[in-house]
Design a protein around this motif. Sequence first.
Motif, PDB file in Angstrom:
ATOM      1  N   ARG A 174       0.858  -1.190   0.000  1.00  0.00           N
ATOM      2  CA  ARG A 174       0.000   0.000   0.000  1.00  0.00           C
ATOM      3  C   ARG A 174       0.895   1.242   0.000  1.00  0.00           C
ATOM      4  N   PRO A 175       0.488   2.314  -0.690  1.00  0.00           N
ATOM      5  CA  PRO A 175       1.298   3.537  -0.722  1.00  0.00           C
ATOM      6  C   PRO A 175       1.542   4.078   0.672  1.00  0.00           C
ATOM      7  N   ALA A 176       2.673   4.792   0.824  1.00  0.00           N
ATOM      8  CA  ALA A 176       3.061   5.309   2.135  1.00  0.00           C
ATOM      9  C   ALA A 176       2.003   6.250   2.704  1.00  0.00           C
ATOM     10  N   LEU A 177       1.447   7.128   1.864  1.00  0.00           N
ATOM     11  CA  LEU A 177       0.450   8.071   2.355  1.00  0.00           C
ATOM     12  C   LEU A 177      -0.803   7.343   2.808  1.00  0.00           C
ATOM     13  N   GLU A 178      -1.209   6.322   2.036  1.00  0.00           N
ATOM     14  CA  GLU A 178      -2.398   5.550   2.420  1.00  0.00           C
ATOM     15  C   GLU A 178      -2.167   4.846   3.749  1.00  0.00           C
ATOM     16  N   ALA A 179      -0.996   4.228   3.922  1.00  0.00           N
ATOM     17  CA  ALA A 179      -0.698   3.535   5.174  1.00  0.00           C
ATOM     18  C   ALA A 179      -0.674   4.506   6.348  1.00  0.00           C
ATOM     19  N   HIS A 180      -0.139   5.703   6.132  1.00  0.00           N
ATOM     20  CA  HIS A 180      -0.101   6.711   7.205  1.00  0.00           C
ATOM     21  C   HIS A 180      -1.515   7.083   7.641  1.00  0.00           C
ATOM     22  N   HIS A 181      -2.399   7.281   6.669  1.00  0.00           N
ATOM     23  CA  HIS A 181      -3.786   7.629   7.006  1.00  0.00           C
ATOM     24  C   HIS A 181      -4.490   6.464   7.689  1.00  0.00           C
ATOM     25  N   LEU A 182      -4.188   5.224   7.269  1.00  0.00           N
ATOM     26  CA  LEU A 182      -4.830   4.066   7.886  1.00  0.00           C
ATOM     27  C   LEU A 182      -4.434   3.948   9.353  1.00  0.00           C
ATOM     28  N   LEU A 183      -3.162   4.179   9.666  1.00  0.00           N
ATOM     29  CA  LEU A 183      -2.721   4.081  11.054  1.00  0.00           C
ATOM     30  C   LEU A 183      -3.315   5.189  11.919  1.00  0.00           C
ATOM     31  N   ALA A 184      -3.739   6.272  11.297  1.00  0.00           N
ATOM     32  CA  ALA A 184      -4.364   7.355  12.053  1.00  0.00           C
ATOM     33  C   ALA A 184      -5.855   7.123  12.257  1.00  0.00           C
ATOM     34  N   ALA A 185      -6.385   6.009  11.705  1.00  0.00           N
ATOM     35  CA  ALA A 185      -7.817   5.736  11.786  1.00  0.00           C
ATOM     36  C   ALA A 185      -8.183   5.120  13.128  1.00  0.00           C
ATOM     37  N   ALA A 186      -9.493   4.948  13.335  1.00  0.00           N
ATOM     38  CA  ALA A 186     -10.005   4.481  14.623  1.00  0.00           C
ATOM     39  C   ALA A 186      -9.530   3.078  14.964  1.00  0.00           C
ATOM     40  N   GLU A 187      -9.335   2.229  13.971  1.00  0.00           N
ATOM     41  CA  GLU A 187      -8.927   0.847  14.212  1.00  0.00           C
ATOM     42  C   GLU A 187      -7.625   0.766  15.002  1.00  0.00           C
ATOM     43  N   PHE A 188      -6.759   1.770  14.859  1.00  0.00           N
ATOM     44  CA  PHE A 188      -5.444   1.745  15.512  1.00  0.00           C
ATOM     45  C   PHE A 188      -5.296   2.873  16.541  1.00  0.00           C
ATOM     46  N   ASP A 189      -6.413   3.375  17.052  1.00  0.00           N
ATOM     47  CA  ASP A 189      -6.378   4.475  18.014  1.00  0.00           C
ATOM     48  C   ASP A 189      -6.806   3.970  19.391  1.00  0.00           C
ATOM     49  N   PRO A 190      -5.850   3.613  20.255  1.00  0.00           N
ATOM     50  CA  PRO A 190      -6.203   3.111  21.587  1.00  0.00           C
ATOM     51  C   PRO A 190      -6.630   4.205  22.550  1.00  0.00           C
ATOM     52  N   CYS A 191      -6.688   5.447  22.092  1.00  0.00           N
ATOM     53  CA  CYS A 191      -7.182   6.532  22.946  1.00  0.00           C
ATOM     54  C   CYS A 191      -8.656   6.823  22.693  1.00  0.00           C
ATOM     55  N   THR A 192      -9.209   6.258  21.626  1.00  0.00           N
ATOM     56  CA  THR A 192     -10.639   6.390  21.345  1.00  0.00           C
ATOM     57  C   THR A 192     -11.203   4.983  21.290  1.00  0.00           C
TER      58      THR A 192
END
Length: 658
Positions: A174-192
Amino acid sequence: MSQDAAARSPHVAVEDAEAALMEHYPRLVRLAYLTLPTGLGKHRRVLVAHRLAQRTLPRSGRTGPVEGGAYGLLRLEVLRGALEFGRWGRLRMALDGVRLPHVLGLRVHPRVGDDAELALDRALSALGPEARAAFALRTAERLDTQRVRALLERAGAADPRGAVRRAAGVTAERPALEAHHLLAAAEFDPCTVQARPTDLLRRRHRLRLAAGAAVVVAAGGLLTTVWTDGRAPASYTASGGSPVAGDARDLDPAALVRAAPGSWAATARMDFTAWPARGSRTADKALLAQALAVWARPGPAVDVSATPGTPRTAPAQPPQLLFAGDVDRATVVLFYDGLRLIRYARPRQGGGRAALDFAQVQGADITTAAAVVLTRVDGDTRYLTAPWIAGAGTRDLMRPDRPAAELGRSGEGVTDPVPTPGTGTAASTATDTATGAGHGTGCPATWPVLQLRSAAQVAERHSFLLTDLGDLSPVHLTYTPPPGAGAPARQPREATGAPALVSWAHDACRLGTLRGQGVRSVNAWEFARTALPEAGGAASWTCDRADTWRGPGQAVVRFVPPDAAVTAPGATAGQQTDGHACSRFGQDVMAGVMWKSPAGHWYLLAAGSRDVTRITASHGVEAAADGDFLAVRAPRGVRPALSGRLATGGSLAPLSGG
């Protein structure tokens, strides 16, 4: 003091570290969450990630120089703590559990993401903590490869280079920008996070019985429920509201579709519709009713998963029953609704969480409907084989010279345990096929696959390979041989012959990157076999095409020189994440690599498929060759542009990423 100033300072004051912690707390918790072992489960990973972030502050007034200033210090401590937690395993869990943030009577987890986020989560779950840390540092923290290696080394990683290399396998998809946005999503956010009760009804019942007695709740908020009568907890099914939209008949066990036991031998449609209902509990109406109810409204004690693109909707009509019975320590019910496989599984005895899994299988055939995963326990998988399977065996893709070993099956088609590929095996060391340098690849030492044989009534002497990539439906492996002189274009065939097995020994390492993506089949197309300069022997050029059940696919071109070890993975020469390259809709392919000859000379090599009539190189190397192969001396490290011409007169660009 600003963060930039802190980054230039030889020391970090505690006050600066405190300010950095408050400002970047979500980043630190996310880094810890991504790095921690996935076996902890999402609830405990969330709690441990917060604890690691909260204990990063230095105890003394000032600390020594750290790259990145205050935030760099905190990031290093979080990373070190997460890697240490993974290495100490259960002992660390036992020692640290009582000091975790307390969440009593609730389970917390990040919000469930969309298909792309779930696919990334599955890909990361197949990696170890060090590789996941490398992916997070490279993608979320935007660090270059050299800084990632250095930071992993300082944090105590055992194999920083290998971790970066393994993480690159996920990054390449997956492109670097896409992966960066995916990691910022809710699935990987242990604070939400979302919170649900562990077992509310059972807990209220206990409180009434206790009559005010104190209840000691275990760290992490897990309430252990003991079921002595073997029944499933009520929390497996959601309560309240309408049971499900639609006809109640869809949830009636008496309405389940059941194929006749011998119908497979009298039909031309060889798919799941020909599977009879098997298992020791196909007449257990209570179990079947519960499985249907959980499917319609899964409760808080049910882990729901689906392959990408597969809807998790309730039954729209009475489904077909494929299996109901006890397998190892689980009770399993398997349905088919014409488009999907649905598996309900719960502990056979006592309490514990249940599972509800969905997998898309639209258009399955004699091979892709030949087996379904029933259970995965302790690194082993049991399958239920189709009624038309006359023989079953296992073989190791990493050892192409070894024959298949017979695999035992019950009278109902349930196999003996088969080692799950990619788990419980040490990483092998291979040689880079382009440079000759040895390195740890992260590849498993073995890759067990199923070798099944169809009954003579449907396909005489038909054997084929299936491999488990984490979904309910195992993946069909095929092989397309190189073009012959004057021969028509070859079609994919079963990967059971000697040339196919040799090719797959080089390609098996990549299969792990496809885990959990809903892959239907993978074809290894050996589109060219070329003679190398300086009497270097013949090299193989293969395009691995992975097709998913939902439609999209991906392709990777690999180059394997003649001196490569039997299981050495081919050097990646190009790839396409979404497209039709190397499929029947994209039958022309070209790729190039830099190759070092045995005499130490560097060459630009490029090869194309059968309809490539000329290859041209420019921008750093000016050369051209008629035909489907180009070999020219070139400086090391040059990255020239390649173009090809087809027999039809059209042009062809190489797959990118080589």
